[in-house]
Scaffold this motif. Sequence first.
Motif, mmCIF file in Angstrom:
data_model
loop_
_atom_site.group_PDB
_atom_site.id
_atom_site.type_symbol
_atom_site.label_atom_id
_atom_site.label_comp_id
_atom_site.label_asym_id
_atom_site.label_seq_id
_atom_site.Cartn_x
_atom_site.Cartn_y
_atom_site.Cartn_z
ATOM 1 N N PRO A 188 16.260 82.000 -29.932
ATOM 2 C CA PRO A 188 16.911 80.879 -29.253
ATOM 3 C C PRO A 188 18.379 81.105 -28.897
ATOM 4 O O PRO A 188 18.893 80.458 -27.995
ATOM 5 N N ILE A 189 19.050 82.032 -29.563
ATOM 6 C CA ILE A 189 20.472 82.251 -29.283
ATOM 7 C C ILE A 189 20.693 83.404 -28.315
ATOM 8 O O ILE A 189 21.290 83.240 -27.263
ATOM 9 N N ASN A 190 20.173 84.595 -28.659
ATOM 10 C CA ASN A 190 20.445 85.743 -27.787
ATOM 11 C C ASN A 190 19.386 85.966 -26.710
ATOM 12 O O ASN A 190 19.499 86.867 -25.900
ATOM 13 N N LYS A 191 18.335 85.143 -26.723
ATOM 14 C CA LYS A 191 17.280 85.143 -25.692
ATOM 15 C C LYS A 191 16.491 86.445 -25.627
ATOM 16 O O LYS A 191 15.793 86.695 -24.662
ATOM 17 N N GLN A 192 16.588 87.285 -26.651
ATOM 18 C CA GLN A 192 15.821 88.518 -26.674
ATOM 19 C C GLN A 192 14.466 88.280 -27.317
ATOM 20 O O GLN A 192 14.314 87.432 -28.198
ATOM 21 N N GLU A 193 13.473 89.034 -26.859
ATOM 22 C CA GLU A 193 12.138 88.925 -27.435
ATOM 23 C C GLU A 193 12.100 89.639 -28.785
ATOM 24 O O GLU A 193 12.595 90.755 -28.916
ATOM 25 N N ILE A 194 11.527 88.984 -29.773
ATOM 26 C CA ILE A 194 11.327 89.581 -31.093
ATOM 27 C C ILE A 194 9.828 89.741 -31.278
ATOM 28 O O ILE A 194 9.097 88.757 -31.344
ATOM 29 N N GLU A 195 9.370 90.982 -31.327
ATOM 30 C CA GLU A 195 7.947 91.259 -31.503
ATOM 31 C C GLU A 195 7.596 91.292 -32.981
ATOM 32 O O GLU A 195 8.413 91.653 -33.819
ATOM 33 N N GLY A 196 6.362 90.913 -33.276
ATOM 34 C CA GLY A 196 5.875 90.997 -34.645
ATOM 35 C C GLY A 196 6.385 89.900 -35.544
ATOM 36 O O GLY A 196 6.483 90.086 -36.752
ATOM 37 N N LYS A 197 6.714 88.729 -34.990
ATOM 38 C CA LYS A 197 7.235 87.619 -35.779
ATOM 39 C C LYS A 197 6.585 86.329 -35.295
ATOM 40 O O LYS A 197 6.463 86.103 -34.098
#
Length: 151
Positions: free
Chosen positions: A32-41
């Motif tokens: 929600p803050i840096n708008k990067q995709e986090i895979e595996g979560k």
Amino acid sequence: MKKAIKISENKNYSAVDLGNLNKLMEYSLIHPINKQEIEGKVFLKDSTKSSGTEISFNSLPANTAQPYFHIHNKNEETYIILKGHGFFQVDDDCFEIKEGSTIRVAPKGVRGIKNSSDDIMIYLVVQSKENSLEEHTTADGTRVPYEAKWN
């Protein structure tokens, strides 16, 4: 993005299925803050309609570290390592972790995790407001007579 599948629910519970944890990398979210995709979560608060905890299943690819350290404002976190081994750091303390390791971190503890194994690391994080637990274990339970439906 893969979503948890609802198994069943009524006013007293919500049950979901994530599937085989070896396929956890199929889940992802946008931070929600840096708008990067986090895979595996995958976070479970919304899908389980939880009102007292946030639970997440997390993974780290082989020989990688979480790309940031972090703290919380109100919530402590308990990390439970389900698969893999590596290192966990809280503030200036760094120690080895492995399958079965459980680490509770106070909100202000600066935390980070590294997978040093040659396979995916899978871990569970339970997040709850620090000092909010009033009753626990058997002190909060009452046995009641009830008919089992699985017989």
